[in-house]
Scaffold this motif. Structure first.
Motif, PDB file in Angstrom:
ATOM      1  N   MET A 129     -27.446  -5.734 -17.708  1.00  0.00           N
ATOM      2  CA  MET A 129     -25.994  -5.687 -17.526  1.00  0.00           C
ATOM      3  C   MET A 129     -25.304  -5.372 -18.846  1.00  0.00           C
ATOM      4  O   MET A 129     -25.600  -5.946 -19.874  1.00  0.00           O
ATOM      5  CB  MET A 129     -25.554  -7.065 -17.003  1.00  0.00           C
ATOM      6  N   THR A 130     -24.391  -4.431 -18.810  1.00  0.00           N
ATOM      7  CA  THR A 130     -23.668  -4.011 -20.029  1.00  0.00           C
ATOM      8  C   THR A 130     -22.198  -4.341 -19.874  1.00  0.00           C
ATOM      9  O   THR A 130     -21.655  -4.230 -18.781  1.00  0.00           O
ATOM     10  CB  THR A 130     -23.781  -2.486 -20.202  1.00  0.00           C
ATOM     11  N   ALA A 131     -21.543  -4.701 -20.962  1.00  0.00           N
ATOM     12  CA  ALA A 131     -20.099  -4.959 -20.910  1.00  0.00           C
ATOM     13  C   ALA A 131     -19.403  -3.674 -20.506  1.00  0.00           C
ATOM     14  O   ALA A 131     -19.655  -2.609 -21.056  1.00  0.00           O
ATOM     15  CB  ALA A 131     -19.607  -5.443 -22.263  1.00  0.00           C
ATOM     16  N   LYS A 132     -18.558  -3.801 -19.495  1.00  0.00           N
ATOM     17  CA  LYS A 132     -17.914  -2.590 -18.978  1.00  0.00           C
ATOM     18  C   LYS A 132     -16.545  -2.933 -18.404  1.00  0.00           C
ATOM     19  O   LYS A 132     -16.334  -4.030 -17.904  1.00  0.00           O
ATOM     20  CB  LYS A 132     -18.762  -1.984 -17.859  1.00  0.00           C
ATOM     21  N   LYS A 133     -15.662  -1.926 -18.470  1.00  0.00           N
ATOM     22  CA  LYS A 133     -14.309  -2.150 -17.958  1.00  0.00           C
ATOM     23  C   LYS A 133     -13.858  -0.890 -17.246  1.00  0.00           C
ATOM     24  O   LYS A 133     -14.156   0.224 -17.688  1.00  0.00           O
ATOM     25  CB  LYS A 133     -13.380  -2.349 -19.163  1.00  0.00           C
ATOM     26  N   THR A 134     -13.119  -1.064 -16.163  1.00  0.00           N
ATOM     27  CA  THR A 134     -12.515   0.106 -15.533  1.00  0.00           C
ATOM     28  C   THR A 134     -11.256  -0.295 -14.795  1.00  0.00           C
ATOM     29  O   THR A 134     -11.064  -1.465 -14.450  1.00  0.00           O
ATOM     30  CB  THR A 134     -13.516   0.815 -14.587  1.00  0.00           C
ATOM     31  N   SER A 135     -10.391   0.684 -14.560  1.00  0.00           N
ATOM     32  CA  SER A 135      -9.156   0.433 -13.812  1.00  0.00           C
ATOM     33  C   SER A 135      -8.949   1.512 -12.770  1.00  0.00           C
ATOM     34  O   SER A 135      -9.368   2.659 -12.954  1.00  0.00           O
ATOM     35  CB  SER A 135      -7.953   0.452 -14.756  1.00  0.00           C
ATOM     36  N   LEU A 136      -8.305   1.117 -11.686  1.00  0.00           N
ATOM     37  CA  LEU A 136      -7.987   2.077 -10.616  1.00  0.00           C
ATOM     38  C   LEU A 136      -6.546   1.846 -10.174  1.00  0.00           C
ATOM     39  O   LEU A 136      -6.152   0.706  -9.953  1.00  0.00           O
ATOM     40  CB  LEU A 136      -8.867   1.815  -9.393  1.00  0.00           C
ATOM     41  N   ALA A 137      -5.794   2.922 -10.044  1.00  0.00           N
ATOM     42  CA  ALA A 137      -4.433   2.800  -9.512  1.00  0.00           C
ATOM     43  C   ALA A 137      -4.472   3.300  -8.078  1.00  0.00           C
ATOM     44  O   ALA A 137      -4.987   4.392  -7.806  1.00  0.00           O
ATOM     45  CB  ALA A 137      -3.469   3.637 -10.341  1.00  0.00           C
ATOM     46  N   LEU A 138      -3.956   2.498  -7.141  1.00  0.00           N
ATOM     47  CA  LEU A 138      -4.056   2.841  -5.722  1.00  0.00           C
ATOM     48  C   LEU A 138      -2.697   3.015  -5.080  1.00  0.00           C
ATOM     49  O   LEU A 138      -1.752   2.276  -5.398  1.00  0.00           O
ATOM     50  CB  LEU A 138      -4.799   1.725  -4.968  1.00  0.00           C
ATOM     51  N   LYS A 139      -2.623   3.956  -4.174  1.00  0.00           N
ATOM     52  CA  LYS A 139      -1.415   4.132  -3.368  1.00  0.00           C
ATOM     53  C   LYS A 139      -1.503   3.209  -2.159  1.00  0.00           C
ATOM     54  O   LYS A 139      -2.570   2.707  -1.823  1.00  0.00           O
ATOM     55  CB  LYS A 139      -1.315   5.587  -2.898  1.00  0.00           C
ATOM     56  N   ASN A 140      -0.370   3.069  -1.500  1.00  0.00           N
ATOM     57  CA  ASN A 140      -0.313   2.241  -0.300  1.00  0.00           C
ATOM     58  C   ASN A 140      -0.851   3.055   0.884  1.00  0.00           C
ATOM     59  O   ASN A 140      -0.097   3.577   1.690  1.00  0.00           O
ATOM     60  CB  ASN A 140       1.136   1.802  -0.036  1.00  0.00           C
ATOM     61  N   ASP A 141      -2.175   3.151   0.957  1.00  0.00           N
ATOM     62  CA  ASP A 141      -2.786   3.989   1.985  1.00  0.00           C
ATOM     63  C   ASP A 141      -4.215   3.492   2.209  1.00  0.00           C
ATOM     64  O   ASP A 141      -5.002   3.439   1.273  1.00  0.00           O
ATOM     65  CB  ASP A 141      -2.781   5.441   1.500  1.00  0.00           C
ATOM     66  N   VAL A 142      -4.526   3.159   3.456  1.00  0.00           N
ATOM     67  CA  VAL A 142      -5.839   2.593   3.761  1.00  0.00           C
ATOM     68  C   VAL A 142      -6.990   3.534   3.372  1.00  0.00           C
ATOM     69  O   VAL A 142      -8.088   3.088   3.048  1.00  0.00           O
ATOM     70  CB  VAL A 142      -5.930   2.204   5.260  1.00  0.00           C
ATOM     71  N   THR A 143      -6.718   4.832   3.373  1.00  0.00           N
ATOM     72  CA  THR A 143      -7.794   5.761   3.005  1.00  0.00           C
ATOM     73  C   THR A 143      -8.190   5.619   1.526  1.00  0.00           C
ATOM     74  O   THR A 143      -9.244   6.105   1.125  1.00  0.00           O
ATOM     75  CB  THR A 143      -7.422   7.229   3.280  1.00  0.00           C
ATOM     76  N   THR A 152      -6.320  -4.581   2.059  1.00  0.00           N
ATOM     77  CA  THR A 152      -5.704  -4.351   3.372  1.00  0.00           C
ATOM     78  C   THR A 152      -4.614  -5.394   3.638  1.00  0.00           C
ATOM     79  O   THR A 152      -3.578  -5.063   4.208  1.00  0.00           O
ATOM     80  CB  THR A 152      -6.735  -4.335   4.523  1.00  0.00           C
ATOM     81  N   ASN A 153      -4.824  -6.632   3.189  1.00  0.00           N
ATOM     82  CA  ASN A 153      -3.765  -7.641   3.346  1.00  0.00           C
ATOM     83  C   ASN A 153      -2.510  -7.247   2.591  1.00  0.00           C
ATOM     84  O   ASN A 153      -1.393  -7.359   3.112  1.00  0.00           O
ATOM     85  CB  ASN A 153      -4.244  -9.013   2.859  1.00  0.00           C
ATOM     86  N   ILE A 154      -2.679  -6.756   1.363  1.00  0.00           N
ATOM     87  CA  ILE A 154      -1.519  -6.332   0.573  1.00  0.00           C
ATOM     88  C   ILE A 154      -0.805  -5.179   1.270  1.00  0.00           C
ATOM     89  O   ILE A 154       0.417  -5.169   1.410  1.00  0.00           O
ATOM     90  CB  ILE A 154      -1.943  -5.913  -0.851  1.00  0.00           C
ATOM     91  N   MET A 155      -1.587  -4.210   1.730  1.00  0.00           N
ATOM     92  CA  MET A 155      -0.986  -3.025   2.351  1.00  0.00           C
ATOM     93  C   MET A 155      -0.307  -3.366   3.679  1.00  0.00           C
ATOM     94  O   MET A 155       0.748  -2.831   4.002  1.00  0.00           O
ATOM     95  CB  MET A 155      -2.054  -1.956   2.577  1.00  0.00           C
ATOM     96  N   PHE A 156      -0.888  -4.258   4.463  1.00  0.00           N
ATOM     97  CA  PHE A 156      -0.319  -4.551   5.781  1.00  0.00           C
ATOM     98  C   PHE A 156       0.811  -5.563   5.726  1.00  0.00           C
ATOM     99  O   PHE A 156       1.722  -5.511   6.532  1.00  0.00           O
ATOM    100  CB  PHE A 156      -1.397  -5.071   6.737  1.00  0.00           C
ATOM    101  N   TYR A 157       0.727  -6.523   4.801  1.00  0.00           N
ATOM    102  CA  TYR A 157       1.678  -7.633   4.848  1.00  0.00           C
ATOM    103  C   TYR A 157       2.492  -7.827   3.584  1.00  0.00           C
ATOM    104  O   TYR A 157       3.356  -8.688   3.530  1.00  0.00           O
ATOM    105  CB  TYR A 157       0.914  -8.950   5.122  1.00  0.00           C
ATOM    106  N   GLY A 158       2.237  -7.001   2.561  1.00  0.00           N
ATOM    107  CA  GLY A 158       2.811  -7.312   1.253  1.00  0.00           C
ATOM    108  C   GLY A 158       4.147  -6.664   0.935  1.00  0.00           C
ATOM    109  O   GLY A 158       4.630  -6.770  -0.185  1.00  0.00           O
ATOM    110  N   LEU A 159       4.764  -5.989   1.927  1.00  0.00           N
ATOM    111  CA  LEU A 159       6.026  -5.300   1.632  1.00  0.00           C
ATOM    112  C   LEU A 159       7.208  -5.971   2.319  1.00  0.00           C
ATOM    113  O   LEU A 159       7.099  -6.382   3.468  1.00  0.00           O
ATOM    114  CB  LEU A 159       5.965  -3.858   2.146  1.00  0.00           C
ATOM    115  N   GLU A 160       8.325  -6.012   1.616  1.00  0.00           N
ATOM    116  CA  GLU A 160       9.538  -6.535   2.232  1.00  0.00           C
ATOM    117  C   GLU A 160      10.006  -5.581   3.322  1.00  0.00           C
ATOM    118  O   GLU A 160       9.750  -4.383   3.249  1.00  0.00           O
ATOM    119  CB  GLU A 160      10.684  -6.639   1.213  1.00  0.00           C
TER     120      GLU A 160
END
Lengths: 111, 141
Positions: B1-15, B50-58
């Motif tokens: 195991m190696t120290a590693k970092k990554t980030s992902l930015a996601l749109k509000n889309d189940v795909t 999926t919880n954020i996308m389905f229920y997380g918007l005002e």
């Protein structure tokens, strides 16, 4: 997600191939419910080629199981890979389904 | 195991879950994580996202304004995942729908998905930080 079907001795074996997740669940649910509506009462769901299942995938299996139960039918799951079996166990699903190591044994048990 | 970092930015889309799956496989491979851990992580993230996308918007808010960020880090034998979103104050570990409105399968599964996350991850912390929900999950690897 590829779905195959094979009927033997009155038992419909449905083979799923791919990921059973939020993106594929609807198609699988529709297929299974169509089969049950068309009269299938004994079904084996072969998960041998399913490498990933999420809670939405589990929901589909639960819905099929309840629909079959209401029709006095039977359902069995077979050929689960170890990671899938682990999810089933954590979810408590091993108590809800008949589970077999192979399709042959599952079909035999239901026929 | 190696120290590693990554980030992902996601749109509000189940795909976007497809992109998450691919991103996790890649990260897992670079960080030396087992297939099993990658699969379990994917399952937890699918549930939370999926919880954020389905229920997380005002109500009445433009769905495209919901942005989700995913940070993954492996260091010192631990995997840390942080999910940040700019939705309404909402803990994605709590299913957004009131139980009584759901048919039995939904109720069972709503609780089931979150049960799986709690079983598979070791530490789960939710916090509200300004206009962001922040969910931090940790698991020894």
């Amino acid at each position: 997600m590829d779905i195959s079907e094979e009927k033997t001795d009155g038992v419909m074996a449905v083979g799923l191939k791919g990921r059973l997740d939020a993106l594929s669940a609807k198609a699988v649910e529709e297929k299974l419910l169509r089969m049950i509506t068309a009269g299938e009462t004994r079904m084996v769901i072969d998960l041998g080629e399913v490498g990933y299942i999420s809670s939405i995938g589990l929901r589909v299996l639960l819905i099929a199981a309840k629909r079959l139960k209401a029709a006095k039918g039977q359902i069995a799951i077979c050929a689960m890979q170890p990671p899938i079996k682990k999810v089933f166990e954590i979810a408590g699903f091993t108590a809800l389904f008949k589970i077999f190591p192979t399709r042959e044994e599952a079909v035999k048990a239901l026929s | 195991m190696t120290a590693k970092k990554t980030s992902l930015a996601l749109k509000n889309d189940v795909t976007e879950l497809e992109r998450v799956a691919v991103g996790l496989e890649q990260f897992g491979s670079e960080a030396g994580l087992s297939d099993e851990i990658v699969g379990e992580l994917n399952l937890c993230l699918e549930e939370i996202l999926t919880n954020i996308m389905f229920y997380g918007l005002e109500e009445g808010r433009d769905p495209e304004s919901l942005a989700i960020e995913l940070d993954l880090e492996v260091a010192d034998a631990a995997l840390t995942v942080q999910v940040r979103d700019n939705g309404k104050p909402f803990n994605p570990l709590e299913s957004g729908e009131p139980d009584t409105d759901l048919p039995i399968e939904e109720r069972e599964i709503g609780g089931l998905g979150i049960h799986l996350v709690r079983e598979l991850m070791e530490e789960l912390v939710y916090a509200r930080d300004g206009d962001r929900n922040v969910l931090t999950m940790k698991k020894g690897v």
